[in-house]
Design a protein around this motif. Structure first.
Motif, PDB file in Angstrom:
ATOM      1  N   TYR A 129       0.756  -1.164  -0.014  1.00 16.38           N
ATOM      2  CA  TYR A 129       0.076  -0.038   0.159  1.00 16.38           C
ATOM      3  C   TYR A 129       0.711   1.167  -0.076  1.00 16.38           C
ATOM      4  CZ  TYR A 129      -3.419   3.556   1.679  1.00 16.38           C
ATOM      5  OH  TYR A 129      -3.882   4.641   1.789  1.00 16.38           O
TER       6      TYR A 129
ATOM      7  N   LYS B 188       2.320   1.790  -3.398  1.00 18.03           N
ATOM      8  CA  LYS B 188       1.332   2.065  -4.367  1.00 18.03           C
ATOM      9  C   LYS B 188       0.945   3.577  -4.099  1.00 18.03           C
ATOM     10  CE  LYS B 188       0.303  -1.632  -6.614  1.00 18.03           C
ATOM     11  NZ  LYS B 188       0.668  -1.876  -8.105  1.00 18.03           N
ATOM     12  N   GLN B 189       1.118   4.228  -2.712  1.00 10.24           N
ATOM     13  CA  GLN B 189       0.842   5.520  -2.604  1.00 10.24           C
ATOM     14  C   GLN B 189       1.808   6.372  -2.894  1.00 10.24           C
ATOM     15  OE1 GLN B 189      -2.741   5.558  -1.925  1.00 10.24           O
ATOM     16  NE2 GLN B 189      -2.128   7.111  -0.404  1.00 10.24           N
TER      17      GLN B 189
END
Length: 334
Positions: free
Chosen positions: A39, A42-43
């Motif tokens: 995550y 991805k951020q």
């Protein structure tokens, strides 16, 4: 496996599943760290700006998250003297040239055919290109070119920009959660190993007992004179020691020739306290383990040794050189 009807035995055997639950907890924690890492990456990816846009629209801003699509195999131009893992490269995205600082692993991934049709994306942070690196890049770029097509230090920025893409600066950021996940995964595997080992030991012991022996054991456990040390996972019956310290151990008092307490000390403090027994075949069993810091538990340890030794008057009690020599003599003549 034979059916167990005694509630105390059932309860102790079920406690083995605590190791499985701990395994699942640490496994979930490891997976959670990986999920956070994915995550997080991805951020970061969503906040990346194409390097050419940073050069053109953000005035060559430093320490910005940037990405590039590589459409040609990188060309090595320089590396730091004491750094064998990374190097500087000239890279091409199909339109413009850039400078990138890449790891050997990433370079190997980019050093393939077909990038023109299937460009690979790389990520990094922007870093100001030092003059020495600019000079090296110019020399490499100009090799084999006619003088009219060569570039100079003055027009370097028009070709490469003032900043380069530093991919190695992301290695620790991107891998931090993945590296941290190794810790819970390792702990999870340890507890899974403990669970499997204890489960196998319990099954083997129960399978070796006849129905008659199992019934006798359960009846003895149910008698009023049996003692269950729940926190120490130990049951003392009229004729047997039943220990769950290392799986499932059943020992007859008449077979024990030696019992002693062993304390592990660190910096003068007792950190572990164990009770060991030796049978007529010379095999040692650790029937109780505790941290040794609880006074009530220490009193129970002495109580256990006294209770067991009272069941067999021939049993030697306590660890000493004399007892060790006597045990050796007994085993030698048996």
């Amino acid at each position: 496996m034979k059916k167990i009807t005694n509630n105390i035995l059932k309860k102790e055997i079920k406690k083995i599943y605590n190791y499985l639950y701990i395994f699942l907890i640490f496994l979930a924690l490891g997976l959670l760290l990986i999920a956070i890492g994915i995550y997080d990456n991805k951020q970061k990816e969503s906040s990346y700006t194409y390097l050419n846009d940073i050069i053109v629209n953000k005035n060559n801003e430093e320490n910005s998250y940037a990405y590039l699509e590589i459409a040609q195999q990188p060309y090595s131009i320089a590396k730091y003297e004491n750094d064998e893992e990374n190097a500087f490269y000239i890279v091409f995205d199909g339109r413009y040239y850039y400078i990138a600082y890449l790891s050997n692993d990433l370079y190997n991934n980019l050093n393939v055919e077909g990038l023109e049709d299937n460009p690979l994306t790389i990520y990094g942070t922007t870093t100001k290109t030092p003059e020495e690196l600019r000079q090296i890049a110019i020399e490499v770029y100009n090799e084999g070119l006619d003088e009219e097509n060569q570039i100079s230090l003055e027009n370097f920025n028009s070709y490469f920009g003032e900043v380069y893409l530093n991919n190695t600066s992301l290695k620790k950021i991107n891998s931090a959660f993945y590296i941290l996940s190794i810790i819970p995964f390792t702990i999870a595997l340890i507890f899974l190993g403990i669970f499997i080992t204890k489960k196998i030991k319990v099954r083997n012991v129960i399978n070796h007992l006849t129905e008659e022996e199992m019934n006798k054991l359960e009846k003895e456990i149910e008698q009023k004179d049996s003692i269950h040390y729940e926190k120490l996972h130990l049951i003392l019956t009229k004729n047997y020691i039943v220990s769950f310290e290392h799986g499932f151990t059943i020992l007859a008092y008449k077979d024990i020739i030696w019992i002693y307490e062993h304390k592990l000390k660190q910096y003068g403090i007792t950190t572990a306290n164990n009770i060991f027994v030796t049978d007529q075949k010379g095999k040692n069993y650790n029937i109780v383990s505790t941290d040794g810091l609880n006074k009530k538990t220490n009193a129970e340890m002495k109580e256990i040794i006294l209770a067991i030794s009272s069941k067999n008057e021939k049993m030697l009690v306590g660890y000493s050189k004399k007892n060790q020599e006597e045990i050796n003599e007994i085993l030698k003549n048996s």
